[in-house]
Design an enzyme around this catalytic site. Structure first.
Site, PDB file in Angstrom:
ATOM      1  N   SER A 142       0.866  -1.180   0.000  1.00  0.00           N
ATOM      2  CA  SER A 142       0.000   0.000   0.000  1.00  0.00           C
ATOM      3  C   SER A 142       0.900   1.227   0.000  1.00  0.00           C
ATOM      4  CB  SER A 142      -0.892   0.016   1.248  1.00  0.00           C
ATOM      5  OG  SER A 142      -1.491   1.290   1.453  1.00  0.00           O
ATOM      6  N   TYR A 155      -1.626  -0.649  10.622  1.00  0.00           N
ATOM      7  CA  TYR A 155      -1.841  -1.076   9.231  1.00  0.00           C
ATOM      8  C   TYR A 155      -0.706  -0.584   8.345  1.00  0.00           C
ATOM      9  CZ  TYR A 155      -3.907  -1.556   4.602  1.00  0.00           C
ATOM     10  OH  TYR A 155      -4.126  -1.894   3.280  1.00  0.00           O
TER      11      TYR A 155
END
Length: 260
Positions: A142, A155
């Site tokens: 990501s 995360y």
């Protein structure tokens, strides 16, 4: 009639979002597929559609990658199936919010999937590819691997792990003829972010565009593909800056500024 097979691609998180589109694109490229996800009904429907459209051989495995028994089943397939030529390590989950208020069980589950499962599955695939002398490993990370943002600390850290892991894994595997890629999506219209609800539309990429760009990056032999980054030199400059630090990262004496 379908084209000759390019081998078998195993895709985790294949029942929706990015994984589902990878399945569509790779079947159309000529791969047989092993689709892994928790949702049996969605996997079956996807397999039926792609078999009808492409004629490819498609198998499904229902697995919760945070569960050791399920994960071990997928590991064994990746390690032992010589037909597997491509592994898309895509499965991931999100747990956010302020860390001080976090549900730590949710955080632990996220770490199990985003870090532990990803690493173990990459290891199994790598062992297979090294033995076969060929293969392609795609790790989906990501852009949060490169960003420090509030309420996404854990995360983002899992995705920073994936990026660092991929860089180092490439050093091990590329000399052996194995291609490695990290894909860094930004906001993508998937169920993970509520299909973009509440996010300005100019910031949300369609999942089809994301996967097509990722595959174009794979074809270009990119180690790191950031589909939303228009200036391809930006990441190269980041790596150059990081490399310039190397001569000062180790030594037998502290820097003068730390002298008592």
């Amino acid at each position: 009639m379908s084209n000759p097979s390019l081998g078998t691609a195993l895709i985790t998180g294949a029942s929706s979002g990015i994984g589902e589109v990878y399945a569509d694109r790779l079947a159309k490229r000529g791969y047989d597929l092993i689709l892994v996800a928790r949702n049996v009904d969605r996997l079956s429907a996807l397999a039926t559609r792609l078999t009808t459209e492409t004629g490819r051989k498609i198998e499904t495995i229902s697995a919760e990658l945070g569960n050791a028994a399920d994960r071990n089943k997928v590991e064994a397939r990746l390690r032992d199936d010589a037909a597997i030529t491509l592994f898309v390590n895509n499965a991931g989950i999100y747990a956010g919010g302020p860390l001080a208020e976090a549900n730590l069980d949710d955080i632990e589950t996220m770490l199990d999937v985003n870090v532990t499962a990803l690493t173990r599955l990459a290891s199994a695939a790598s062992a297979n590819f090294v033995k076969q002398g060929r293969g392609t490993l795609v790790n989906v990370a990501s852009v949060l691997a490169l960003l420090d943002t509030p309420q996404t600390a854990s995360y983002g850290a899992t995705k920073a792990y994936v990026l660092s892991f991929t860089h180092s894994l490439d050093l091990e595997l590329s000399p052996l003829g194995i291609q490695v890629q990290a894909v860094l999506p930004g906001y993508t219209r998937t169920p993970m972010i509520g299909n973009g609800a509440g996010i300005p539309p100019e910031l949300v990429m369609e999942v089809d565009d994301l996967v097509d760009a990722a595959l174009a990056g794979l074809d270009r032999k990119e180690l790191v593909t950031i589909p939303s980054q228009h200036n391809e030199g930006d990441y190269a400059r980041l790596i150059e800056a990081r490399t310039s630090l190397l001569t000062g990262l180790v030594g037998n004496r502290p820097a003068p500024r730390y002298a008592a």
